[in-house]
Structures are given as C-alpha cells and as structure tokens.
Enzyme design. Structure first.
Site, PDB file in Angstrom:
ATOM      1  N   HIS A  99      30.957 -55.898  45.872  1.00 25.24           N
ATOM      2  CA  HIS A  99      31.189 -55.990  47.312  1.00 25.24           C
ATOM      3  C   HIS A  99      32.362 -56.932  47.588  1.00 25.24           C
ATOM      4  CE1 HIS A  99      28.107 -59.288  46.678  1.00 25.24           C
ATOM      5  NE2 HIS A  99      29.100 -59.948  47.217  1.00 25.24           N
TER       6      HIS A  99
HETATM    7  P1  TYD Z   1      23.665 -59.511  46.861  1.00 21.91           P
HETATM    8  O1  TYD Z   1      24.664 -60.404  47.522  1.00 21.91           O
HETATM    9  O2  TYD Z   1      23.803 -58.040  47.096  1.00 21.91           O
HETATM   10  O3  TYD Z   1      23.643 -59.796  45.283  1.00 21.91           O
HETATM   11  P2  TYD Z   1      24.715 -59.621  44.129  1.00 21.91           P
HETATM   12  O4  TYD Z   1      26.054 -59.636  44.745  1.00 21.91           O
HETATM   13  O5  TYD Z   1      24.478 -60.780  43.252  1.00 21.91           O
HETATM   14  O6  TYD Z   1      24.438 -58.374  43.390  1.00 21.91           O
HETATM   15  O7  TYD Z   1      22.224 -60.001  47.253  1.00 21.91           O
HETATM   16  C1  TYD Z   1      21.065 -59.512  46.642  1.00 21.91           C
HETATM   17  C2  TYD Z   1      19.931 -59.651  47.637  1.00 21.91           C
HETATM   18  O8  TYD Z   1      19.702 -61.013  47.968  1.00 21.91           O
HETATM   19  C3  TYD Z   1      20.185 -58.934  48.944  1.00 21.91           C
HETATM   20  O9  TYD Z   1      18.954 -58.335  49.364  1.00 21.91           O
HETATM   21  C4  TYD Z   1      20.577 -60.022  49.907  1.00 21.91           C
HETATM   22  C5  TYD Z   1      19.850 -61.229  49.363  1.00 21.91           C
HETATM   23  N1  TYD Z   1      20.560 -62.488  49.585  1.00 21.91           N
HETATM   24  C6  TYD Z   1      20.109 -63.363  50.551  1.00 21.91           C
HETATM   25  O10 TYD Z   1      19.102 -63.132  51.251  1.00 21.91           O
HETATM   26  N2  TYD Z   1      20.776 -64.550  50.729  1.00 21.91           N
HETATM   27  C7  TYD Z   1      21.875 -64.867  49.996  1.00 21.91           C
HETATM   28  O11 TYD Z   1      22.461 -65.971  50.179  1.00 21.91           O
HETATM   29  C8  TYD Z   1      22.346 -63.936  48.998  1.00 21.91           C
HETATM   30  C9  TYD Z   1      23.553 -64.227  48.159  1.00 21.91           C
HETATM   31  C10 TYD Z   1      21.651 -62.760  48.833  1.00 21.91           C
END
Ligand code: TYD
Length: 141
Positions: free
Chosen positions: A54
């Site tokens: 992302h």
């Molecule tokens: P995501 O940012 O998509 O993870 P990555 O980039 O590591 O693959 O986040 C994974 C899940 O965690 C998503 O459901 C959102 C949640 N999340 C939060 O609630 N707070 C946060 O600060 C972060 C980074 C993620």
C-alpha cells in the site's frame, strides 16, 4: 510530485555500546524528521509472506529491523528500489507518496515501525492503480 524513492534514505541511528550490550535511541525531530505518534511492529511472519502492499498520502515512517532481516521494496510510481534491513541501528525513512512492500522476512524477524500519525484508513492507498492515479494527479505539486 509527492515523495520520491530518492527521499527514502537509510538513516544511521546512534548506538551506545558497552559490555552489557547496545542501546539505540530514536528521538522525533532529532534523528528522524518527524514526531512519533504511533509505533507498531510486525512479528511471527510466516515464511514467504509479504506485508505492506500500500501507499500513504501523508504518513512518514521509519522502518527498522529490530531483529532478523527483511527487504523493503519502495516505488514512487516511476522509480523502484529494494532496501535490505538487517540491523537495529539503521532505519529506512519512508516519505509520503510511496508504495511499499515488505518481503523475504527471515525466521524470527521483527519489523519495528515508527509513524508520524495515528492510524487513519483514509491515509492509505491500497490499490496500486489508485496509487498510480494519485501520483499522476499530484505530479505538479
Ligand atoms: P496493514 O497496515 O494493512 O498491515 P501491513 O501493511 O503490515 O500488511 O494493517 C493490518 C491490519 O491492522 C488492518 O486491519 C489495519 C490494522 N491496523 C490498525 O488497526 N492500526 C494500525 O496502526 C495498523 C498499522 C494496522
């Protein structure tokens, strides 16, 4: 244009070393160019798994390998770079407007992320096509 991969630099963090071990300190606006509003860490990542995938519109991050190693692929819509992180006393600064993917996690790796803003789903760009469009729209800014 918002954020180029060339703005995403490896920052050496100071390490205080003595016979009892090491300590590394990160202070907002001192050795990183933002104040830290949020910290999270990725761990227990199964072999072959990728994280990230992302971009962010406003968020600055410092990514550190607190343990083990992994690769960070960064992409500003034009240029791409792969950075290997494998030392707790170095961090990769990621500026806004960068697509990132984290891959090749070693067993037991811990990816520590210091972030400039609290969690906000509206700051995410989760579709690569949308990311490319966003970069084109913001090209002249
Ligand atoms: P995501 O940012 O998509 O993870 P990555 O980039 O590591 O693959 O986040 C994974 C899940 O965690 C998503 O459901 C959102 C949640 N999340 C939060 O609630 N707070 C946060 O600060 C972060 C980074 C993620």
């Amino acid at each position: 244009m918002t954020g180029s991969v060339y703005d995403c630099v490896i920052l050496p963090l100071n390490k205080i070393h003595n016979r009892d071990g090491n300590i590394t300190i990160v202070e907002g606006q001192k050795n990183i160019p933002f104040d830290v509003k949020r910290i999270y860490y990725l761990y227990d990542i199964p072999g072959g798994e990728a994280r990230g995938g992302h971009g962010h519109k406003e968020l600055y991050q410092l990514i550190v390998s607190a343990s083990g190693s992994f690769d960070v692929m960064i992409d500003d819509g034009i240029n791409k770079k792969i950075v290997t992180l494998n030392r707790p006393d170095y961090g990769l600064l990621i500026v806004p407007g960068i697509w990132r993917e984290l891959i090749e996690f070693s067993s037991g790796a811990i990816c520590l992320v210091l972030a400039s803003h609290k969690y906000d789903e509206n700051d995410y760009i989760r579709d690569y096509k949308d990311f490319k469009t966003y970069k084109e729209i913001t090209y002249d800014k």
